[in-house]
Design an enzyme around this catalytic site. Structure first.
Site, PDB file in Angstrom:
ATOM      1  CE1 TYR B 121      49.630  29.252  46.388  1.00 48.05           C
ATOM      2  CE2 TYR B 121      50.429  30.299  44.387  1.00 48.05           C
ATOM      3  CZ  TYR B 121      50.476  29.256  45.296  1.00 48.05           C
ATOM      4  OH  TYR B 121      51.383  28.237  45.125  1.00 48.05           O
ATOM      5  CD  GLN B 183      50.608  22.211  49.187  1.00 43.02           C
ATOM      6  OE1 GLN B 183      49.860  21.711  48.346  1.00 43.02           O
ATOM      7  NE2 GLN B 183      51.922  22.255  49.019  1.00 43.02           N
ATOM      8  CG  ASN B 206      50.994  25.144  40.169  1.00 39.96           C
ATOM      9  OD1 ASN B 206      49.898  25.067  40.740  1.00 39.96           O
ATOM     10  ND2 ASN B 206      52.096  24.633  40.676  1.00 39.96           N
ATOM     11  CB  SER B 229      50.181  37.065  29.345  1.00 36.37           C
ATOM     12  OG  SER B 229      50.005  38.435  29.570  1.00 36.37           O
ATOM     13  CD  GLN B 251      51.860  39.734  27.022  1.00 38.60           C
ATOM     14  OE1 GLN B 251      51.578  38.865  27.815  1.00 38.60           O
ATOM     15  NE2 GLN B 251      51.948  40.992  27.379  1.00 38.60           N
ATOM     16  CG  HIS B 254      54.582  37.060  30.361  1.00 36.94           C
ATOM     17  ND1 HIS B 254      54.908  37.113  31.692  1.00 36.94           N
ATOM     18  CD2 HIS B 254      54.193  38.307  30.012  1.00 36.94           C
ATOM     19  CE1 HIS B 254      54.724  38.353  32.126  1.00 36.94           C
ATOM     20  NE2 HIS B 254      54.300  39.093  31.132  1.00 36.94           N
ATOM     21  CD  GLU B 319      46.610  39.734  30.080  1.00 35.57           C
ATOM     22  OE1 GLU B 319      47.217  39.078  29.204  1.00 35.57           O
ATOM     23  OE2 GLU B 319      46.881  39.661  31.292  1.00 35.57           O
ATOM     24  CG  HIS B 320      48.408  43.579  28.281  1.00 30.25           C
ATOM     25  ND1 HIS B 320      48.655  42.226  28.390  1.00 30.25           N
ATOM     26  CD2 HIS B 320      48.588  44.102  29.517  1.00 30.25           C
ATOM     27  CE1 HIS B 320      48.958  41.947  29.652  1.00 30.25           C
ATOM     28  NE2 HIS B 320      48.922  43.058  30.370  1.00 30.25           N
ATOM     29  CG  ASP B 353      53.140  44.454  32.328  1.00 32.01           C
ATOM     30  OD1 ASP B 353      51.915  44.400  32.168  1.00 32.01           O
ATOM     31  OD2 ASP B 353      53.965  44.016  31.496  1.00 32.01           O
ATOM     32  CD  GLU B 407       6.485  35.883  40.006  1.00 33.69           C
ATOM     33  OE1 GLU B 407       7.132  35.389  40.959  1.00 33.69           O
ATOM     34  OE2 GLU B 407       6.977  36.692  39.199  1.00 33.69           O
ATOM     35  CG  HIS B 412       5.894  35.179  48.249  1.00 36.38           C
ATOM     36  ND1 HIS B 412       6.118  33.847  48.464  1.00 36.38           N
ATOM     37  CD2 HIS B 412       7.115  35.714  47.949  1.00 36.38           C
ATOM     38  CE1 HIS B 412       7.408  33.590  48.282  1.00 36.38           C
ATOM     39  NE2 HIS B 412       8.041  34.706  47.973  1.00 36.38           N
TER      40      HIS B 412
END
Lengths: 426, 426
Positions: B121, B183, B206, B229, B251, B254, B319-320, B353, B407, B412
């Site tokens: 996506y 969709q 989103n 981020s 950063q 963003h 994250e970074h 990045d 068990e 088995h």
């Protein structure tokens, strides 16, 4: 068992119980209680759900030692050998951090390290599940996880099953919490005065455990939420119907939702296996469960050719696949989707469930299309390493700013520019 | 930016938007429509949400070719070099299937193969995101995924951004669907007449995309659902405040929820960086976003010592992480939790990045404690292989039945016994 000619789509997908609103509300409530009240809530809920009034939430060294008196030598020996095999197989999965150093001074790499801490949920109830402990604890240990916290619901007297305790002791698990259900998951996710907070929770459980794991996911990592178990046997006319029937029934006895399927181009084998199942199922202690499973989710798929049979197996994407053909290695390359593949007549599924070494925590319900058996990677994580040199930086700066500005991120470009400004003005 | 003396807990965790009931209902409705009506629903929803009346849901070869006229040579060159670097880094992550053959005839192993098909996506809107395409498509290609389907929402005229098309063309992506939102996710998860069903869906989007991915998870695999981020800079008194300020702002631009944090034992550096941020932020085109982010989620944590600063970084699990100290490699071994680690003054975050090679899809919101950057493993799966020999089977049979009966799983045990009965009677 019904024999069905494969013409179109086949699928193992069953609607899995994802809980109802009452169960969800109960779980949310339990999570909140443990989060706020810690040990106190854990004890209160254990009394409420398990009927055990605990003074001490943790299993003591004495309880561990005493448990050995309750376990047969034969079982202990089997547990020890199984643990050795499982450890050996998982040790072959370990990976090292790596790096590339370039002549321009740049270094790039991946740092691969174990998780700090892992919680292992072990179901309680009448049956004990030593194999669950081994299959979840050993990969974490092999990965190098330092803190492993086991949790399992106690009986009314506040005791855990001796075989569970002995297995944990054999593996060197030190911290065992007497708690089950959503309250145990909450304790692992949030931590309490007694229970250390962990980074990942693994192990099977009932719907309350599953809902609780889903709810804390994000805060901690979780393993897959297992669906009902399944086996597919791919066989040709050389296979022995009594073996196939026994193997299908070993899956069917797990629970009513379990699925046991034979796929074969041999009509004779199909019919003989169906008869064998009827005969063998009657003698099983868990006959009612196995019969329900066979009736609702069992099938013998009859195909025209072995190629068609293999195509059907790949569509089914089973958790367990047994290949019982003259030369099972011939088919191995064509199998694309299966959690564990058992080759030949001396590899019935229980060999893998308990003993051979590979993990028995496997993708169910068709998810073998995109998921893997539990493995050492699941208990490690990676960090990327980027060390750019001055030379490489100045060489690439214009490319980086071009891409940042293409995406409309000016401050990104400026964090490059501010480092080249001196050079530009030279 | 506020300067805070670190005394106790620090955390990057922000409450992430998980959608409301109206959004969830809308997503459920969209998923059902696409599932039932396929292409027809996809076209109807694309007209409704994107204002584009499409005849053809797929991008044509001609559109791909024409897109090249719209992209600067400089950008094209940067894209090509970035793609080379990203491919090279990810190629070092590939793994082989392996096996162990034992003298008793047993073979055990792991078959490691690529997923059949992956959907990527790519968000639409005014900005274009070529880097998203590279970071998601290239690891899948390197893993060996044969079918890659890209999807991105068209503009009102039914067109995709030229830079997006050129990037896809450069990577060799053949199937590009003009659809966005829930969709598009539905089309990838269920398949339509035009859109092939995939096994895994990756890429950011989103709240509607995130809710749709969550809803189809289980049916297909998904990547992590990214939070906002974040960057943490670990610096000592040798670092240059103007660099740090520029990096924190890259950063912060963003989005308002982004978090930019400096951790340092140097009070002088803390104060100078705070001033630099005030100065630099005013000049940014995305000033309002950056200012909001800095105000709500930015911080300078002041510690007594470098050891304390490192401990704070590990708690933040960013994250970074940029390490701007005299010898950044000295700290590397002590960093346990970070998605990507940038060492030294010539490794500002945008280097990673866009360009250096490691992936920019990283664990956010503190999940670096247990998650990894997107990597080649995410596009492969494993199957265990168990091929037991007759010799090994008879040697281990008693152990296996002991564990099965422990068990309470009699069927088995019987699937083992039925194969040893002949031997027993010998």
């Amino acid at each position: 068992m019904r024999i069905i000619k494969v013409t179109e789509e086949v699928s193992l997908a069953r609607d899995v119980d994802t809980g109802n609103e009452t169960q969800q509300a109960s779980v949310d409530n339990i999570l909140a209680q443990v989060r706020e009240e810690g040990d106190q809530a854990l004890k209160k809920l254990t009394e409420q759900f398990d009927g055990a009034a605990l003074e001490n939430l943790l299993v003591t060294k004495e309880e561990m030692d005493d448990a050995y008196n309750e376990v047969d030598d034969e079982v202990l020996e089997a547990l020890r050998q199984a643990a050795l095999n499982i450890r050996e197989f998982h040790e072959r999965q370990t990976r090292q951090s790596w790096m590339v150093t370039k002549e321009d001074g740049t270094m790039l790499g991946q740092k691969i390290i174990p998780l700090d801490s892992v919680g292992v949920y072990v179901p309680g109830g009448k049956a004990s599940y030593p194999s669950t402990i081994m299959m979840n604890v050993i990969p974490a240990q092999v990965a190098g996880v330092e803190n492993i916290v086991m949790t399992s619901p106690p009986d009314k007297n506040g005791n855990l099953n001796p075989a569970v305790l002995v297995t944990a002791a054999e593996l060197g698990v030190k911290t065992i919490v007497k708690a089950g259900g959503a309250q145990a998951v909450a304790a692992l996710a949030y931590g309490t005065e007694t229970v250390p907070k962990v980074d990942k929770i693994v192990g099977p459980g009932n719907i309350f455990v599953a809902l609780a794991k889903r709810a804390v996911f994000g805060q901690v990592d979780i393993d897959m939420i297992a669906g009902p178990s399944e086996v597919v046997v791919l066989a040709d006319e050389r296979a022995r119907p009594e073996y196939i029937a026994a193997d299908l029934l070993s899956q069917a006895e797990h629970d009513e939702m379990a699925s046991a399927v034979l796929v074969t181009p041999s009509e004779t084998l199909a019919q003989m296996t169906a008869s064998e199942i009827e005969r063998q199922v009657k003698e099983l202690p868990r006959k009612d469960i196995a019969e329900a499973s066979i009736k609702d989710y069992g099938a013998i798929y009859l195909t025209e050719t072995m190629e068609e049979a293999i195509a059907a197996v790949n569509k089914l994407a089973p958790e367990h696949l047994e290949i019982l053909t003259l030369n099972p290695h011939d088919q191995l390359g064509k199998i694309k989707h299966a959690g564990a593949i058992f080759l030949g007549q001396y590899s019935p599924e229980p060999v893998g469930d308990y003993f051979a070494g590979p993990n028995h925590v496997l993708p169910t319900n068709g998810t073998a299309r995109f998921s893997s058996p539990l493995n050492v990677d699941d208990f490690t994580k990676k960090s990327s390493i980027i060390s750019y040199s001055k030379e490489a930086f100045h060489r690439d700066a214009a490319h980086i700013t071009a891409l940042a500005r293409l995406e409309g991120l000016e401050a990104h470009a400026r964090s490059i520019d501010i480092r080249t400004e001196g050079k530009k003005s030279e």
